[in-house]
Design a protein around this motif. Structure first.
Motif, PDB file in Angstrom:
ATOM      1  N   ALA A 155      42.409  46.110  64.108  1.00 31.03           N
ATOM      2  CA  ALA A 155      43.475  46.349  65.072  1.00 31.03           C
ATOM      3  C   ALA A 155      44.780  45.877  64.444  1.00 31.03           C
ATOM      4  O   ALA A 155      44.766  45.215  63.392  1.00 31.03           O
ATOM      5  CB  ALA A 155      43.197  45.556  66.351  1.00 31.03           C
ATOM      6  N   PRO A 156      45.941  46.205  65.037  1.00 29.77           N
ATOM      7  CA  PRO A 156      47.191  45.634  64.530  1.00 29.77           C
ATOM      8  C   PRO A 156      47.065  44.118  64.379  1.00 29.77           C
ATOM      9  O   PRO A 156      46.439  43.450  65.209  1.00 29.77           O
ATOM     10  CB  PRO A 156      48.201  46.028  65.609  1.00 29.77           C
ATOM     11  N   ARG A 157      47.656  43.584  63.323  1.00 22.62           N
ATOM     12  CA  ARG A 157      47.402  42.199  62.910  1.00 22.62           C
ATOM     13  C   ARG A 157      47.566  41.191  64.046  1.00 22.62           C
ATOM     14  O   ARG A 157      46.715  40.325  64.241  1.00 22.62           O
ATOM     15  CB  ARG A 157      48.343  41.818  61.765  1.00 22.62           C
ATOM     16  N   ASP A 158      48.638  41.281  64.812  1.00 26.60           N
ATOM     17  CA  ASP A 158      48.885  40.288  65.852  1.00 26.60           C
ATOM     18  C   ASP A 158      47.951  40.451  67.041  1.00 26.60           C
ATOM     19  O   ASP A 158      47.687  39.501  67.773  1.00 26.60           O
ATOM     20  CB  ASP A 158      50.343  40.380  66.334  1.00 26.60           C
ATOM     21  N   LEU A 159      47.438  41.667  67.240  1.00 24.97           N
ATOM     22  CA  LEU A 159      46.546  41.917  68.365  1.00 24.97           C
ATOM     23  C   LEU A 159      45.107  41.518  68.060  1.00 24.97           C
ATOM     24  O   LEU A 159      44.377  41.071  68.940  1.00 24.97           O
ATOM     25  CB  LEU A 159      46.606  43.404  68.746  1.00 24.97           C
ATOM     26  N   GLY A 160      44.711  41.646  66.812  1.00 25.44           N
ATOM     27  CA  GLY A 160      43.329  41.417  66.420  1.00 25.44           C
ATOM     28  C   GLY A 160      42.697  40.141  66.950  1.00 25.44           C
ATOM     29  O   GLY A 160      41.615  40.179  67.573  1.00 25.44           O
ATOM     30  N   PRO A 161      43.325  38.967  66.751  1.00 24.31           N
ATOM     31  CA  PRO A 161      42.698  37.725  67.225  1.00 24.31           C
ATOM     32  C   PRO A 161      42.538  37.661  68.741  1.00 24.31           C
ATOM     33  O   PRO A 161      41.678  36.935  69.243  1.00 24.31           O
ATOM     34  CB  PRO A 161      43.679  36.645  66.743  1.00 24.31           C
ATOM     35  N   LEU A 162      43.336  38.438  69.470  1.00 22.89           N
ATOM     36  CA  LEU A 162      43.273  38.400  70.934  1.00 22.89           C
ATOM     37  C   LEU A 162      42.148  39.260  71.509  1.00 22.89           C
ATOM     38  O   LEU A 162      41.779  39.099  72.675  1.00 22.89           O
ATOM     39  CB  LEU A 162      44.603  38.873  71.526  1.00 22.89           C
ATOM     40  N   ILE A 163      41.600  40.167  70.697  1.00 25.31           N
ATOM     41  CA  ILE A 163      40.566  41.074  71.197  1.00 25.31           C
ATOM     42  C   ILE A 163      39.265  40.960  70.428  1.00 25.31           C
ATOM     43  O   ILE A 163      38.326  41.715  70.674  1.00 25.31           O
ATOM     44  CB  ILE A 163      41.054  42.544  71.157  1.00 25.31           C
TER      45      ILE A 163
END
Length: 461
Positions: A329-337
């Motif tokens: 996923a987009p880098r900043d979104l990845g850890p959140l999902i």
């Protein structure tokens, strides 16, 4: 985005999120140019039109799209009713695609095969952000054309790229050669695909909502057609996550549906095999044999690959992307999902800022923006494209003002259950449908597998 370019914004995909993006662009005075690989809007959903969504109409329509439709006299569906995929197409996507501002911009049978910058590959930096995009499109008749765009919104989804049957992210040995014995991820076993399953042995692979949906439908088929046998193969040591908490589950619907699936397993109607990571697939004598990594075998007539999906990133090779190394996923979104830790109910709202890449004015939205994570919400996608359209129009304040109101338990895009035999919990504040529905009983017809878990895969432990 530089409006002086006087070029449209390319939107890849005419599913719910792609058409919502077009609606928001139109409201912002920007011209969309929509490419849909299928023959009509919502072509991917057409493949599972028999499936009833968990989330009600209230969360399946986009605000800008509804404003455009309402101006034509379109009647808003009952907000608490649960549509099937077919109803989502027929009552929402098809009339939305027919609106003049969208219809004139929609190219169907148009598969995007590459996106780049005019005259430069990804290694060139000078004047990159002011150079138009080029979207290469293969038409249904085989003709290939290039289109220029000021910006690109990739809402192409993940339906066309399912995860393989094999472990380690790779196809099992022999998987390609057994393709004739492998169904779609969500076959219509009670309708269109009935002949392929009736009186036969089916192995359903996977422990998510798609697997559970197919297992329940197969169990109904087995009551109608003697000789229909159902085998369920999962990699994990237990199916507890799919069953939910039973009577102790905080969400009654999840407990009821999970209890039904558990009872099918305990009664022997569904033959469950745990710890079954598939090493190889071999087709012979009109059947297929699955061999696990520990040497066990399962023989079947048809295999249902309910293994999830992944994004097709090949078309974006010439763009400068920043992706999470695990989820894609987009880098900043990845850890959140990350599904190791999160479910849809624990992901915060996000918009253009979090979805941005080093490639200016390029965004991945919708299911594809979640990469390999399975917890995407349609409502989340609608908020994504509202923010992206605002950013492309230069309204940074609106782009950054990301808001999303959902029930506390979340409303994951799910794919399990039927409306007439499994009542489900009504989200807070909803008025349930009662008598007069297809079931003819005073039971709410909201169905599905809401997640609402505090974590994702860690919920197995």
């Amino acid at each position: 985005m530089d409006p002086a370019k006087n070029l449209p914004v390319a939107v890849i995909g005419a599913g719910p999120v792609g058409l919502a993006a077009a609606a928001h662009l139109l409201e912002r005075g920007l011209e969309p140019l929509i490419f849909e690989a299928g023959p009509s809007a919502g072509a991917a959903i057409e493949q599972w039109r028999h499936i009833r969504l968990f989330s009600p109409w209230q969360y399946n329509t986009d605000a800008a799209a509804v404003r455009l439709l309402t101006a034509t006299g379109w009647e808003t569906p009952e907000p608490t009713a649960l549509p099937t995929g077919g109803e989502l197409i027929d009552h929402y996507l098809t009339p939305l695609a027919a609106l003049p501002g969208i219809a004139s911009s929609l190219h169907t049978g148009a598969r995007v095969v590459a996106v780049t910058r005019q005259g430069m590959d990804k290694t060139h930096s000078r004047n990159r952000s002011t150079t138009p995009f080029v979207v290469r499109v293969e038409q249904a008749d085989g003709e290939v054309r290039d289109y220029q765009a000021a910006a690109v919104i990739d809402a192409s989804g993940t339906w066309s790229t399912r995860n393989p049957l094999g472990t380690s992210g790779l196809p099992a040995l022999g998987e390609a050669g057994a393709a004739n014995h492998i169904s779609s991820p969500l076959p219509d076993v009670l309708g269109r695909d009935r002949e392929a399953f009736a009186g036969r042995i089916a192995v359903v692979v996977g422990a998510g909502h798609s697997a559970a949906n197919t297992l329940l439908n197969l169990s109904e088929l087995a009551t109608q057609v003697p000789g229909t046998k159902i085998v369920w193969a999962i990699r994990g040591a237990s199916a507890a996550k799919v069953y939910g908490g039973g009577d102790a589950d905080g969400l009654a619907a999840r407990g009821q549906l999970g209890a039904r699936l558990r009872s099918l397993v305990e009664s022997g109607a569904v033959d469950l095999h745990t710890g079954f990571g598939i090493a190889s697939v071999a087709a012979s004598d009109g059947a297929v044999t699955l061999t696990s990594t520990d040497g066990r075998t399962l023989r079947a007539d048809v295999v249902v690959p309910a293994t999830g999906f992944r994004p097709d990133l090949d078309i974006l090779r010439e763009l400068r992307l920043e992706l999470d190394p695990g989820v894609e996923a987009p880098r900043d979104l990845g850890p959140l999902i990350d599904p190791e830790f999160h479910s849809c109910g624990t992901v915060e709202p996000h918009g253009a800022k979090m979805l941005a890449h080093p490639e200016q004015d390029f965004y991945i939205v919708g299911m594809k923006s979640y990469g390999r994570a399975p917890t995407f919400l349609l409502a989340t996608g609608y908020e994504q494209v509202r923010s992206v359209a605002a950013a492309l129009a230069g309204d940074r304040e609106a782009a950054d003002a990301v808001q999303l109101e959902l029930p506390e338990t979340g409303v994951c895009s799910s794919d399990i259950g039927t409306s007439c035999d499994v009542p489900a919990a009504v989200p807070a504040g909803f008025v349930a449908e009662t008598a007069g529905g297809c079931c003819g009983a005073p039971e709410p017809v909201l169905v599905g597998f809401p997640t609402g878990l505090a974590h994702g895969r860690s919920g197995e432990n």
